[in-house]
Scaffold this motif. Sequence first.
Motif, mmCIF file in Angstrom:
data_model
loop_
_atom_site.group_PDB
_atom_site.id
_atom_site.type_symbol
_atom_site.label_atom_id
_atom_site.label_comp_id
_atom_site.label_asym_id
_atom_site.label_seq_id
_atom_site.Cartn_x
_atom_site.Cartn_y
_atom_site.Cartn_z
ATOM 1 N N GLY A 28 0.815 -1.210 0.000
ATOM 2 C CA GLY A 28 0.000 0.000 0.000
ATOM 3 C C GLY A 28 0.851 1.264 0.000
ATOM 4 N N CYS A 29 2.144 1.110 0.328
ATOM 5 C CA CYS A 29 3.084 2.224 0.285
ATOM 6 C C CYS A 29 3.359 2.679 -1.146
ATOM 7 C CB CYS A 29 4.402 1.805 0.948
ATOM 8 S SG CYS A 29 4.927 0.113 0.544
ATOM 9 N N CYS A 30 3.251 1.737 -2.106
ATOM 10 C CA CYS A 30 3.765 1.980 -3.463
ATOM 11 C C CYS A 30 2.767 1.698 -4.591
ATOM 12 C CB CYS A 30 4.989 1.102 -3.719
ATOM 13 S SG CYS A 30 6.380 1.458 -2.634
ATOM 14 N N TYR A 31 1.668 1.011 -4.294
ATOM 15 C CA TYR A 31 0.825 0.519 -5.381
ATOM 16 C C TYR A 31 -0.253 1.535 -5.743
ATOM 17 C CZ TYR A 31 -1.706 -2.982 -8.156
ATOM 18 O OH TYR A 31 -2.315 -3.677 -9.167
ATOM 19 N N PRO B 206 8.490 -8.355 2.569
ATOM 20 C CA PRO B 206 8.197 -6.927 2.422
ATOM 21 C C PRO B 206 7.510 -6.571 1.097
ATOM 22 C CG PRO B 206 10.462 -7.349 1.842
ATOM 23 C CD PRO B 206 9.862 -8.686 2.209
ATOM 24 N N CYS B 207 7.355 -5.274 0.902
ATOM 25 C CA CYS B 207 6.862 -4.725 -0.371
ATOM 26 C C CYS B 207 7.914 -4.982 -1.457
ATOM 27 C CB CYS B 207 6.618 -3.233 -0.207
ATOM 28 S SG CYS B 207 6.366 -2.326 -1.743
ATOM 29 N N THR B 208 7.473 -5.481 -2.598
ATOM 30 C CA THR B 208 8.416 -5.782 -3.676
ATOM 31 C C THR B 208 9.006 -4.510 -4.285
ATOM 32 O OG1 THR B 208 6.462 -5.961 -5.087
ATOM 33 C CG2 THR B 208 7.463 -8.018 -4.340
ATOM 34 N N PHE B 209 8.233 -3.439 -4.287
ATOM 35 C CA PHE B 209 8.641 -2.218 -4.989
ATOM 36 C C PHE B 209 9.727 -1.464 -4.231
ATOM 37 C CE2 PHE B 209 8.440 2.109 -6.482
ATOM 38 C CZ PHE B 209 8.112 2.022 -7.820
ATOM 39 N N CYS B 210 9.573 -1.308 -2.930
ATOM 40 C CA CYS B 210 10.494 -0.444 -2.176
ATOM 41 C C CYS B 210 11.484 -1.227 -1.312
ATOM 42 C CB CYS B 210 9.727 0.578 -1.340
ATOM 43 S SG CYS B 210 8.670 -0.110 -0.059
ATOM 44 N N SER B 211 11.581 -2.543 -1.540
ATOM 45 C CA SER B 211 12.449 -3.347 -0.683
ATOM 46 C C SER B 211 13.857 -3.498 -1.257
ATOM 47 C CB SER B 211 11.841 -4.728 -0.490
ATOM 48 O OG SER B 211 11.710 -5.354 -1.747
HETATM 49 ZN ZN LIG Z 1 6.526 -0.135 -0.973
#
Ligand SMILES: [Zn+2]
Length: 255
Positions: free
Chosen positions: A157-160, A224-229
């Motif tokens: 939800g941080c990045c999507y 974790p989040c795939t985008f910001c990890s």
């Molecule tokens: Zn993220």
Amino acid sequence: MSRMHAERRPTRKGSSFPWYAAAAWERIPRLIHGFSGRLSDQAAALSGLSATELPLHTLTQVHGNALRVVGPDTSVAERPRADGMLSAAAGRLLGIVTADCVPVLMVAPRQRVVAALHAGWRGTAKDICGRAIRALKTDWDVSPADLLVALGPSIGGCCYEVGRDIGENLCRQVGPRGRLAWRQEGNVSTSACGDTGFLDLRLVNRLRCEQLGVPPQHIQHVGPCTFCSGVALSSYRRDGSRAGRQLSVIGWDRE
Ligand SMILES: [Zn+2]
């Protein structure tokens, strides 16, 4: 980050490759499971698994909600067009490939049934988790109250950032708590429809499982989040066509 126990890692011995595991699932006798870190491509994922003596069943994933049952005689060459697999067969691994979408693993320890699902926003909208939970109930008499669910590394939800229509529709499907999975503060100027927000797709799938009777304490978010990890995980959103993939597997070891 938790790591799988070495003896249960479904990959080549001696590999330094990271696998994320669901807490406490390693205590379930003969269960093999894990969410992989970044693989360079799908072929690498599959060749990495070929080192294990257990056959790996994969799908031609199409962002739908079709489910297949893997039995003791199912051929690994089939790769049917579907986005979920269920199996009670010993000595078989079910594999889902993702790079932002949510890999969902389910296990019913008493009935010894497992499921592996691919839940992007389309599959989530088509209720792939609900279909699997109902199939487990109908075909294996698994009560949702006995089911364990792990939601693996996926875009958070941080990045999507998605269109408001997609996000709000998905969240509405899972009842009033669905609003917890939606944050309406997208960059209006970059959206074609002029209206975006941030969607927590893992939370939507968790809420759907809870809605159907899976106890909240039986559901875990793993990894974790795939985008910001960073580079440990592949993100299609971040890396585009150069993105690698993650492989998520579950199955029962041979008797
Ligand atoms: Zn993220």
